[in-house]
Write a protein that holds these residues in place. Structure first.
Motif, PDB file in Angstrom:
ATOM      1  N   VAL A   1      44.528  52.310  37.032  1.00 49.22           N
ATOM      2  CA  VAL A   1      43.507  52.277  38.074  1.00 49.22           C
ATOM      3  C   VAL A   1      43.259  50.846  38.544  1.00 49.22           C
ATOM      4  N   ALA A   2      43.213  49.913  37.609  1.00 45.72           N
ATOM      5  CA  ALA A   2      43.019  48.509  37.986  1.00 45.72           C
ATOM      6  C   ALA A   2      44.149  48.037  38.900  1.00 45.72           C
ATOM      7  N   GLU A   3      45.376  48.502  38.623  1.00 49.85           N
ATOM      8  CA  GLU A   3      46.513  48.114  39.459  1.00 49.85           C
ATOM      9  C   GLU A   3      46.399  48.730  40.848  1.00 49.85           C
ATOM     10  N   GLN A   4      45.962  49.997  40.909  1.00 52.17           N
ATOM     11  CA  GLN A   4      45.776  50.638  42.215  1.00 52.17           C
ATOM     12  C   GLN A   4      44.711  49.910  43.033  1.00 52.17           C
ATOM     13  N   ARG A   5      43.602  49.580  42.393  1.00 55.23           N
ATOM     14  CA  ARG A   5      42.532  48.879  43.095  1.00 55.23           C
ATOM     15  C   ARG A   5      43.030  47.525  43.625  1.00 55.23           C
ATOM     16  N   ALA A   6      43.773  46.814  42.790  1.00 56.78           N
ATOM     17  CA  ALA A   6      44.274  45.506  43.208  1.00 56.78           C
ATOM     18  C   ALA A   6      45.202  45.635  44.408  1.00 56.78           C
ATOM     19  N   GLY A   7      45.997  46.713  44.428  1.00 57.45           N
ATOM     20  CA  GLY A   7      46.951  46.902  45.510  1.00 57.45           C
ATOM     21  C   GLY A   7      46.312  47.006  46.877  1.00 57.45           C
ATOM     22  N   ARG A   8      45.039  47.353  46.922  1.00 55.81           N
ATOM     23  CA  ARG A   8      44.341  47.462  48.203  1.00 55.81           C
ATOM     24  C   ARG A   8      44.252  46.110  48.924  1.00 55.81           C
ATOM     25  N   ALA A   9      44.386  45.022  48.167  1.00 58.96           N
ATOM     26  CA  ALA A   9      44.262  43.696  48.781  1.00 58.96           C
ATOM     27  C   ALA A   9      45.556  43.236  49.441  1.00 58.96           C
ATOM     28  N   GLY A  10      46.682  43.941  49.177  1.00 57.52           N
ATOM     29  CA  GLY A  10      47.964  43.468  49.677  1.00 57.52           C
ATOM     30  C   GLY A  10      48.580  44.328  50.751  1.00 57.52           C
ATOM     31  N   ARG A  11      47.771  45.072  51.488  1.00 53.91           N
ATOM     32  CA  ARG A  11      48.314  45.958  52.515  1.00 53.91           C
ATOM     33  C   ARG A  11      48.714  45.212  53.786  1.00 53.91           C
ATOM     34  N   GLN A  12      47.875  44.293  54.222  1.00 57.39           N
ATOM     35  CA  GLN A  12      48.086  43.655  55.524  1.00 57.39           C
ATOM     36  C   GLN A  12      48.524  42.204  55.423  1.00 57.39           C
ATOM     37  N   GLY A  13      48.635  41.696  54.233  1.00 66.14           N
ATOM     38  CA  GLY A  13      49.059  40.322  54.032  1.00 66.14           C
ATOM     39  C   GLY A  13      48.746  39.906  52.612  1.00 66.14           C
ATOM     40  N   PRO A  14      49.106  38.687  52.223  1.00 70.45           N
ATOM     41  CA  PRO A  14      48.782  38.230  50.864  1.00 70.45           C
ATOM     42  C   PRO A  14      47.283  38.349  50.594  1.00 70.45           C
TER      43      PRO A  14
END
Length: 805
Positions: free
Chosen positions: A311-324
């Motif tokens: 879950v922590a990895e999924q949440r973090a992934g939300r920050a990398g959708r549109q750029g770094p």
């Protein structure tokens, strides 16, 4: 139609082919790849009628809205949705998004799922209870009635092997996300800092250090409110909540990009099945809210737990959708490795009454006929069936009753369904529906008093619209109920009769629930003057024995009797209490005593057990232990140690076990403590076998004659018997006496003329030879009037001085 260029687009043809050829498939695709929106549309374009099952209402509406937008249509045309109490679909609808729980109900009503070609189980990795049940029922339906029904399971994680096996060795397809690098920063709470404060601090850092919007993950609506309060001074940023209990307009606002920077404070709804646009930074509290049941205390509800690594990895992934992007994790870096790999499936930890009702409606009360991702725990499932029998939803054989089917159709937890059904008869349909709508959405209020909470909702307070719509829906399901007395507390009590509670003392804030669990009111609560409460919501913090009341209504004993007649009982209670036998007839409501009266003729056997209980509790002290009795007990204990059988053990436990032998007939005739004041010494002699009675004084003499002619009492209080005697009285003895048929030497405690200890020995011969000269040298100057011969073995023993010999 021309599909957007999202990562799932290249595998759309493979998904359709897999379903056409195999009938089942698993699609693994991270959040944001388009699996929730493009896959159903592609299947519909291939001529299939699709139902998409989502774990949450918010995701259901959002997914339907996004698909309709891609088609350039309004929701309700080719794409529709259905959630409890709300439906938007029409004759042209080919893709319908529904909640998992609603699809379970639809499957119960129509096991063939008429008019459906494909069921898409979205985000099945989240392991919600309804989703696990839905999967099991769909597999059963495919095996029997609908072998042509196609099932696609989608997951944001790689843990797809198990569900692929359940789906008959389904092919597993993968869509790769195009993501940007995400840097990890750890911002743990400072010493004494609350989580909400640490989250707000990390959010401010994200706003100052990063571009774009910030998505903040918190466990629940309460934490969202508190963090929003910490950020209230941000004048150039929109702070928006996002959780399942918000009005639709507020949810839609949080899911649309704005003209200003945004901070979206979200619960787990934003982890996978929703896309929040514009996010370049994520702040993760590291916490989630999950269902937990405290079976022993009768408390169930939501608990705050640490998230899993997945879950922590999924949440973090939300920050990398549109750029770094950057994720700020509000826990120490060294703790990250201690996180569990995956979330605990809800089926292992939740209260299973609702699941038990659905299984009974399906015709397999114990669920054994179904294929499960995880088999429901038998204990929790049995407890759920027991609750259902008490509600009249199951008969004695475990089969669902007509009443149970009607309760299941309400779409509520069975306890709330019972409150709606029976509460409508007692309090009226409108009041019953209003109370049940509140109890089913208890986080709509921060009030503890149900009456106050309802008053605020009726006057248009926060959440009023959603509550009012649900109350109208529920009232419509019991339209023929007569008008009742409008008692809100009665409806609460009908939902949770085991949580009826009575105050423990006149000024106490602690209440005893009918279940036997203690609960407390917070200081300052307006309910603290109530003698009785109908408790709706209570939880317990780890490490505390008592729960805390979160929502309740004032009640009284009459209401408690009306709401919970099955909990009323009357029984004789005969026990040892407050130092004596207590024999009373008690009327109770569960664990709550209502009335007590003395028993004139209590059952003798129960009285006897109570007396034994008292003897055990007070170490046999209620008996009359004079010095002779205590010495007899010590002498018998010595013989048991030295010889063994037939001499009895006389420790507390052994004497209690042998009570039938040495305390009869006194014990059988006693009725209270005073009747046990028998002479313990006389009773103890009953333990000595008749053949050995005459040998007691021989083997363990009460007194021993010493050379001076005195009869000295033997001390049996220690492990080794002792004889305290003045040194001059044993002149002439060559050896210490032995007892217990010569097995045990008596230890001599040799005393000075003043009666003070001079020496201790069990080997008198050795003492005369090596110890006596030293004692003689030390004491003859202090006691010159007493004899101190050089050879005590040939001297005349005496009790007096030289002149009195």
């Amino acid at each position: 139609m021309e599909f957007p260029d999202l990562p799932v687009r290249p595998v759309l043809g493979e998904v359709t082919s897999a379903l056409t050829g195999h009938g089942t498939a698993v699609l693994v695709a991270p959040p944001g790849t388009g699996k929730t929106t493009l896959v159903p549309l592609a299947l519909a374009e291939a001529g299939l009628r699709v139902v998409v099952a989502e774990p949450r209402r918010l995701a259901t509406r959002a997914a339907a809205g996004r698909m309709a937008e891609l088609l350039g249509e309004r929701v309700g045309q080719r794409v529709g949705y259905s959630v409890r109490g709300e439906r938007k679909r029409g004759p042209d609808t080919v893709v319908e998004v529904v909640t998992s729980g609603l699809l379970v109900r639809r499957l119960q009503a129509d096991p063939e799922l008429s008019g459906v070609d494909v069921v898409v189980l979205d985000e099945c990795h989240e392991r919600h209870l309804d989703a696990d049940l839905l999967l099991a029922l769909l597999l059963d339906a495919r095996e029997g009635l609908r072998p042509d029904l196609k099932v696609l399971a989608t997951s944001a994680t790689v843990a797809a092997e198990r569900v692929a096996d359940l789906l008959g060795g389904a092919p597993v397809l993968h869509a790769r996300a195009r993501t940007h690098p995400v840097r990890v920063e750890h911002v743990p709470p400072q010493r004494g800092e609350r989580t909400e404060s640490a989250v707000a601090r990390a959010t401010r850092a994200a706003l100052s250090e990063q571009d774009g919007d910030v998505l903040v993950f918190l466990p629940g609506a309460g934490e969202i409110r508190r963090v929003a309060g910490h950020l209230a001074d941000l004048s150039d940023v929109d702070v928006l909540p996002l959780h399942g209990r918000l009005a639709h307009s507020q949810q839609d606002t949080a899911l649309r990009a704005g003209t200003r920077r945004r901070v979206v404070l979200a619960t787990a709804v934003a982890e996978s099945s929703l896309t929040v646009p514009g996010v370049r930074a994520v702040v993760d509290s590291g916490l989630a809210r999950v269902s937990r049941t405290d079976v022993r205390r009768g408390l169930s509800g939501l608990a705050t737990v640490r998230v899993s690594a997945a879950v922590a990895e999924q949440r973090a992934g939300r920050a990398g959708r549109q750029g770094p992007g950057v994720v700020y994790r509000c826990w120490p870096e060294h703790e990250h490795s201690t996180l569990p790999d995956y979330p605990e499936p809800e089926i292992r930890t939740a209260e299973l009454t609702r699941l038990a009702l659905e299984l009974a409606c399906w015709g397999t009360p114990d669920g054994s006929a179904l294929s499960w991702w995880d088999v429901p725990p038998s204990g929790a499932l049995s407890a759920g069936r027991e609750v259902l029998r008490g509600l009249g939803a199951l008969d004695g054989s475990g089969s669902v009753t007509e009443r149970g089917r009607r309760m299941a159709g309400f779409g509520l937890h069975p306890r709330l369904a019972r409150a709606l059904l029976d509460g409508a008869d007692s309090a009226g349909s409108e009041v019953a529906a209003e109370v049940v709508a509140l109890l089913d959405n208890d986080n709509l209020t921060t009030e503890v008093d149900v009456t106050t909470a309802l008053s605020r909702l009726r006057s248009g307070g926060p959440g009023a619209q959603r509550w009012r719509e649900e109350a109208r829906r529920l009232a419509a399901q019991v339209p023929d109920a007569p008008r009742g007395d409008g008692d809100e507390a009665l409806v609460v009590a009908l939902a949770q009769p085991e949580r009826l509670a009575r105050r423990r003392g006149e000024d106490s804030a602690t209440y005893l629930m009918a279940s036997g669990t203690a609960v407390e009111l917070r200081s300052g609560s307006a309910l603290r003057g109530s003698e009785w409460l109908a408790v709706a919501v209570a939880d317990r913090a780890p490490g505390r024995s008592a729960g805390v009341i979160r929502l309740a209504a004032p009640a009284d004993e009459e209401l408690a009797r009306r709401a919970a007649p099955a909990l009323l009982s009357e029984e004789d209670e005969i026990s040892w209490a407050d130092g004596d036998v207590r024999a009373v007839r008690v009327r109770r409501l569960g664990a709550i005593p209502l009335a007590t009266r003395p028993l004139r003729d209590p059952d003798p056997e129960q009285v006897r057990r109570a007396l034994l209980e008292g003897l055990r509790a007070e170490a046999l002290e209620p008996l009359r232990w004079n010095d002779d009795a205590r010495r007899l007990r010590q002498r018998l204990a010595f013989l048991h140690r030295a010889i063994g059988d037939p001499w009895p053990a006389t420790d507390d436990e052994s004497l209690l076990e042998a009570a039938d032998r040495w305390l009869e007939p006194e014990l059988s005739q006693a009725r209270r403590r005073a009747d046990l004041r028998l002479a313990a010494g006389e009773a103890l002699r009953r333990l000595v076998p008749w053949s050995e009675v005459g040998r007691l004084d021989e083997l363990a003499p009460d007194r021993i004659a010493v050379p001076s002619g005195a009869q000295i009492r033997v001390d049996y209080s220690a492990e080794q018997p002792a004889l305290p005697v003045k040194l001059q009285e044993v002149f002439g003895w060559q050896r210490a006496p032995r007892i217990a048929d010569g097995r045990v030497p008596v230890v001599l405690h040799l005393l000075s003329p003043a009666g003070r200890p001079a020496a201790v020995t069990g080997d008198l011969e050795s003492f005369w030879r090596s110890g006596y000269p030293q004692v003689r040298a030390e004491l003859r100057g202090r006691y010159p009037k007493h004899p101190w011969p050089e050879d005590p073995t040939g001297a005349t023993p005496t009790r007096g001085t030289n002149r009195r010999r």
